[in-house]
Design an enzyme around this catalytic site. Structure first.
Site, PDB file in Angstrom:
ATOM      1  N   HIS A 148      -6.021 -20.874  10.721  1.00  0.00           N
ATOM      2  CA  HIS A 148      -7.403 -21.360  10.481  1.00  0.00           C
ATOM      3  C   HIS A 148      -8.287 -20.031  10.237  1.00  0.00           C
ATOM      4  O   HIS A 148      -8.827 -20.033   9.354  1.00  0.00           O
ATOM      5  CB  HIS A 148      -8.175 -21.912  11.645  1.00  0.00           C
TER       6      HIS A 148
ATOM      7  N   GLY B 100       0.868   3.713   1.981  1.00  0.00           N
ATOM      8  CA  GLY B 100       0.752   3.761   3.282  1.00  0.00           C
ATOM      9  C   GLY B 100       0.479   5.671   3.578  1.00  0.00           C
ATOM     10  O   GLY B 100       0.021   5.964   4.785  1.00  0.00           O
ATOM     11  N   GLY B 101      -0.265   5.722   2.947  1.00  0.00           N
ATOM     12  CA  GLY B 101      -1.845   6.651   3.486  1.00  0.00           C
ATOM     13  C   GLY B 101      -2.360   6.540   3.831  1.00  0.00           C
ATOM     14  O   GLY B 101      -2.538   7.754   5.114  1.00  0.00           O
ATOM     15  N   PHE B 102      -2.943   5.114   4.033  1.00  0.00           N
ATOM     16  CA  PHE B 102      -4.283   5.352   5.333  1.00  0.00           C
ATOM     17  C   PHE B 102      -3.191   5.188   6.569  1.00  0.00           C
ATOM     18  O   PHE B 102      -4.506   5.551   7.173  1.00  0.00           O
ATOM     19  CB  PHE B 102      -5.046   3.929   5.151  1.00  0.00           C
TER      20      PHE B 102
ATOM     21  N   CYS C 296     -14.053 -27.331   8.235  1.00  0.00           N
ATOM     22  CA  CYS C 296     -13.382 -26.789   7.442  1.00  0.00           C
ATOM     23  C   CYS C 296     -12.157 -27.146   7.779  1.00  0.00           C
ATOM     24  O   CYS C 296     -11.493 -28.174   8.167  1.00  0.00           O
ATOM     25  CB  CYS C 296     -12.710 -25.539   8.336  1.00  0.00           C
TER      26      CYS C 296
ATOM     27  N   CYS D  57      -8.646 -27.270   6.920  1.00  0.00           N
ATOM     28  CA  CYS D  57      -7.707 -26.087   7.364  1.00  0.00           C
ATOM     29  C   CYS D  57      -6.582 -27.678   7.963  1.00  0.00           C
ATOM     30  O   CYS D  57      -7.468 -28.192   9.344  1.00  0.00           O
ATOM     31  CB  CYS D  57      -7.612 -25.574   7.838  1.00  0.00           C
TER      32      CYS D  57
ATOM     33  N   GLY E 167     -10.556   4.149   0.902  1.00  0.00           N
ATOM     34  CA  GLY E 167     -11.596   5.369   1.350  1.00  0.00           C
ATOM     35  C   GLY E 167     -12.568   4.760   1.639  1.00  0.00           C
ATOM     36  O   GLY E 167     -13.700   5.208   1.832  1.00  0.00           O
TER      37      GLY E 167
ATOM     38  N   ASP F  18      -8.247  -6.475   0.631  1.00  0.00           N
ATOM     39  CA  ASP F  18      -7.199  -7.192   2.095  1.00  0.00           C
ATOM     40  C   ASP F  18      -7.631  -6.533   3.262  1.00  0.00           C
ATOM     41  O   ASP F  18      -8.959  -5.681   3.275  1.00  0.00           O
ATOM     42  CB  ASP F  18      -5.975  -6.124   2.021  1.00  0.00           C
TER      43      ASP F  18
ATOM     44  N   GLN G 259     -11.107   7.769  -5.441  1.00  0.00           N
ATOM     45  CA  GLN G 259     -12.212   8.423  -4.029  1.00  0.00           C
ATOM     46  C   GLN G 259     -13.254   8.689  -4.396  1.00  0.00           C
ATOM     47  O   GLN G 259     -13.773   8.717  -5.265  1.00  0.00           O
ATOM     48  CB  GLN G 259     -10.667   9.485  -3.252  1.00  0.00           C
TER      49      GLN G 259
ATOM     50  N   ASP H 187       1.133  -0.873   0.261  1.00  0.00           N
ATOM     51  CA  ASP H 187      -0.346   0.053   0.076  1.00  0.00           C
ATOM     52  C   ASP H 187       1.047   1.133   0.127  1.00  0.00           C
ATOM     53  O   ASP H 187       1.971   1.304   0.399  1.00  0.00           O
ATOM     54  CB  ASP H 187      -0.853   0.149   0.649  1.00  0.00           C
TER      55      ASP H 187
ATOM     56  N   CYS I 139      -8.063 -27.307  11.678  1.00  0.00           N
ATOM     57  CA  CYS I 139      -9.375 -27.972  12.386  1.00  0.00           C
ATOM     58  C   CYS I 139      -8.983 -30.083  11.968  1.00  0.00           C
ATOM     59  O   CYS I 139      -9.747 -30.760  12.669  1.00  0.00           O
ATOM     60  CB  CYS I 139     -10.492 -27.364  11.180  1.00  0.00           C
TER      61      CYS I 139
END
Length: 379
Positions: free
Chosen positions: A346, A99-101, A315, A317, A227, A277, A200, A97, A320
């Site tokens: 998990h 870095g703005g957020f 699940c 995984c 945003g 994400d 935005q 990203d 589990c």
């Protein structure tokens, strides 16, 4: 593919169901299926997990945080240790990203040129500009980087959102120019990096549509919608998202930033979003909240003390398959570090599988039924 110029992220759409699509996204270093969920490795690691865990989970892309890595250990250190691939020991695809957020959550000093902010680590003053964000992310060496934008928290006054959107458009052009100017340096490192622009506009559909058109005019390698999921309701988010997606090219990825709750994912896929994400699965795991097909499970609840069953019977995984709720609850309550790792494994696996199942529903043209099932649990 060489790193001697822009590297468009091409999406080959293989199936559609309404506006939803499933297919393959191609980067300069490899491909990944979409829709895709990207676990967040904030400081170069998905919290509590190692590269060997990522090998097991096989996420399509892992996101790293520019803000944190530029402060500790520094982008130049990451570059000199081989970029994110060499630094983290994980060979999969990555995205950084801008870095703005994180910067704008610190209430920084903002002007037309850029933003000044204090480090969350030591209080030192730092400066970030659209050009600087592109250079830092080239040093980090992810396969995809994001242009610097301005992300106001919602709700916000209309004037604040409009000014942020206008400045984001001006910064987009500057960030793209800087990225293109750095092509030769990236080529010398053999780096085939792509840059994504960010739409935005708050929850105003007209402003979102205008921002999308202006971002596309700059000509990025892919596109994101930022945003959103920053204080507004889902009912406010979805019309704004739809307005943005309508103006994004079909042959480029569409990435909804910072969204990872199951209901919003299936709703966004139905609108044509490809990538997501969020820190949600790892953050919940640290506090003992488990993602399951039946909804959230609080592992701290005493009723799980003697429970021999898995976290989620549906699940597949490895957690589990091997450990009981009773054992995992014990690890959590006594503060064993192993608990964070296993519960994160998990939760990330479950969310990756949710997106895979959503893609299957698109391919089978049964997204409406799948969406109804997911919203019945998570809506």
């Amino acid at each position: 593919m060489s790193g001697d110029g822009p590297v468009p992220v091409r999406v080959d759409v293989e199936a559609t169901d309404g506006a939803a699509r499933a297919g393959i996204a191609h980067t300069g270093r490899g491909s990944f299926p979409v829709p895709a969920f990207m676990p967040v490795g904030t400081r170069g690691s998905v919290r509590a997990l190692g590269a060997d865990d990522l090998d097991r989970l096989a996420p399509p892309v892992v996101l790293a945080n520019t803000y944190h890595l530029m402060l500790r250990p520094g982008a130049e250190v990451v570059r000199d240790l081989g970029g994110l691939r060499g630094f983290t020991g994980w060979d999969g695809l990555s995205l950084t990203d801008s870095g703005g957020f994180q910067v704008f959550s610190l209430e920084p000093d903002l002007d037309e040129d850029g933003v000044s902010f204090r480090s969350t680590y030591d209080g030192d003053l730092h400066r970030l500009t659209p050009e600087g964000a592109a250079a830092v992310q080239s040093d980090l060496g992810a396969d995809m980087q994001m242009v610097l934008d301005i992300c106001p928290a919602l709700p916000a006054p209309e004037r604040t959102v409009r000014e942020a959107t206008e400045r984001t458009a001006r910064w987009a052009a500057r960030g793209r120019a800087a990225f293109l100017d750095g092509a030769e340096a990236r080529a010398e490192r053999g780096l085939a990096q792509s840059q994504l622009g960010i739409v935005q506009g708050g929850v105003d559909p007209a402003l979102r549509a205008d921002s999308a058109r202006r971002t596309v005019e700059v000509g990025f390698d892919g596109y994101a919608v930022g945003g959103l999921s920053v204080g507004e309701t889902r009912e406010q988010m979805l019309p704004a998202l739809a307005a943005a997606v309508e103006h994004l090219p079909a042959d480029r990825p569409r990435y909804l930033m910072g969204v990872g709750d199951p209901a919003s994912i299936v709703e966004a896929v139905a609108l044509g979003i490809d990538m997501f994400d969020c820190v949600l699965p790892s953050r919940l795991a640290r506090h003992g909240t488990i993602l399951t097909d039946e909804g959230r499970l609080n592992l701290r609840n005493a009723r799980h003390t003697r429970d021999p069953g898995p976290l989620d019977p549906a699940c597949p995984c490895p957690v589990c398959a091997r450990w009981s709720r009773g054992y995992l609850r014990h690890l959590l309550l006594v503060g064993e570090l192993t608990a964070s790792r296993l519960l994160t494994l998990h939760n990330v696996a479950w969310l990756l599988r949710l997106v895979d199942r959503t893609a299957e529903a698109v391919r089978d043209r049964r997204l409406d039924a799948w969406r109804t099932d997911v919203l019945a649990v998570w809506g």
